[in-house]
Design an enzyme around this catalytic site. Structure first.
Site, PDB file in Angstrom:
ATOM      1  N   PRO A  34       0.509  -1.304   0.047  1.00  0.00           N
ATOM      2  CG  PRO A  34      -0.138  -1.031   2.241  1.00  0.00           C
ATOM      3  CD  PRO A  34       1.033  -1.689   1.360  1.00  0.00           C
ATOM      4  CD  GLU A  35       3.996   2.462   3.874  1.00  0.00           C
ATOM      5  OE1 GLU A  35       4.276   3.697   3.880  1.00  0.00           O
ATOM      6  OE2 GLU A  35       3.678   1.965   4.959  1.00  0.00           O
ATOM      7  CE  LYS A  85      -1.452   6.269   0.950  1.00  0.00           C
ATOM      8  NZ  LYS A  85      -1.629   5.446   2.398  1.00  0.00           N
TER       9      LYS A  85
END
Length: 382
Positions: free
Chosen positions: A2-3, A54
DNA sequence: CGTCCACGTCTAC
DNA sequence: TAGACCTGGACGG
């Protein structure tokens, strides 16, 4: 997956492994996914990707002006022009907590592959959107989500202005001001040098993700060999023995070194999920915790896995306040904790040797830091 | 076996 | 601003 930097790596990965690959047929969605069907079909198409913060955007591009060979069959598809040609299509993905892309054998799809793009030639392969927890989303004909902040990797300059007025910026701004006053009489080159050696918070918002990108790996390396260990090794704060953590108002774990600061949540609020449902109304005790990487002695037959994140913590196990190297020397030693221990030791000194500057700066890192504040208050960075 | 925890949104009160 | 949405690994009993 996710980052921010990881999404960027994912797009690079896709562009690398899909370069020269021709995809064909329909796009396949898993039964269980609640995300929309992707009604795209082409005899031969290409896949490319771009990322922004993101989010990641896949572009499916039909290779040539192919005719839809079965008239009527494609009626339910989107993106068909009058003559039944498949138009290019953009898909925008968010990865949730666990999304990633993987090019695999089509014969053996990985578990949790919720969207699949198949290659034309055999042996057939599949570009898969893999997402264990299914928090990830995709949108057909998607665009960058309009209310998102800029991309820290490629739109960094946009953070220089328009700082939200309610951001608690005092500390940051005072620090910057202080720095300015410190060196009014230096030459320009000296100032630049100083700045490079002591990047301020805003610069680090850019520099740290860039460091991850240049590191590569993260499962998106050229080889499937992968190298999560390198990333773990790179982490300076998050999950590192000797660092401290506490829970913010949303129950998120915040990793840091040194004092928590004046805005630190006051004990009681920090626990979201009660761990004392029945009886035993033990007050949710501790505020500031030292992560106790509880590697139980069992099963550690020499080849223990790299310490994964933080160990599980319960109230009584928490070590309060001003702990020290002693405490974690007593703990399960592994190469990682050792290295980190010495690194944090070094950074406790205000005057680190020049050679250690870079390391000192990175000791402040925690990849989780930027995700701490509630959306509405956050500097719109992620 | 059960509990807790995880790199993030998203939406209903 | 709480849950909701999910799976799976680590750990405790």
């Amino acid at each position: 997956m996710p980052e921010g930097p990881e999404l960027h790596l994912a797009s690079r990965y896709i562009n690398t492994v899909c370069a020269g690959l021709i995809f064909s047929g329909k796009v396949e969605k898993s039964e269980v996914s609640k995300n929309p069907e992707v009604l795209f079909e082409s005899d031969a198409y290409l896949i490319s990707a771009t990322s922004r913060g993101k989010e990641i955007k896949l572009t499916l591009t039909p290779l040539k002006e192919e005719k839809n060979t079965l008239p009527g069959r494609g009626r339910d598809r989107e993106g068909l022009s009058q003559n039944g040609l498949q138009q290019p299509m953009d898909l925008v993905f968010r990865f949730g907590m666990s999304g990633s892309f993987k090019l695999t054998s089509a014969a053996e799809l990985p578990k949790h592959a919720h969207l699949r793009f198949y290659t034309k030639d055999s042996p057939h392969r599949a570009l898969c959107f893999v997402d264990v927890r299914r928090f990830g989303r995709w949108e057909v004909h998607g665009t960058w989500q309009p209310d998102r902040g800029p991309c820290v990797m490629v739109e960094y300059e946009k953070f220089r202005l328009k700082i939200p007025p309610f951001e608690k910026a005092r500390t940051v701004l005072e620090a910057l001001q202080h720095r300015k006053q410190q060196s009014p009489d230096l030459t320009l080159s000296k100032k630049v040098k100083l700045k490079q050696e002591n990047p301020d918070l805003l610069e680090l918002c850019h520099a740290v993700p860039m460091e991850v990108i240049h590191m590569g790996g993260m499962g998106y390396g050229p080889e499937p060999s992968d190298d999560a260990a390198a990333f773990e090794e790179w982490l300076q704060c998050y999950g590192v023995p000797g660092m401290r953590s506490l829970h913010d108002g949303n129950g998120r774990t915040i990793w840091f070194q040194g004092e928590p600061g004046p805005m630190a949540p006051k004990g009681k609020k920090s626990r979201k999920k009660r761990s004392w449902v029945n009886g035993d109304p033990e007050p949710p005790s501790p505020k500031v915790t030292k992560p106790v990487p509880k590697r139980s002695s069992k099963g550690s037959s020499g080849q223990e896995k790299v310490a994964k994140r933080s160990g599980r913590k319960k109230g009584k196990e928490l070590v309060q306040g001003a702990e020290n190297a002693k405490a974690h020397e007593a703990r399960k030693p592994n190469t990682r904790s050792r290295r980190k221990a010495s690194a944090s030791q070094a950074s406790l000194t205000n005057e680190a040797p020049a050679a250690d500057r870079k390391r000192q700066a990175s000791a402040r890192r925690s990849t989780g830091a930027a995700t701490a504040a509630p959306r509405s208050r956050r500097v719109k960075a992620e």
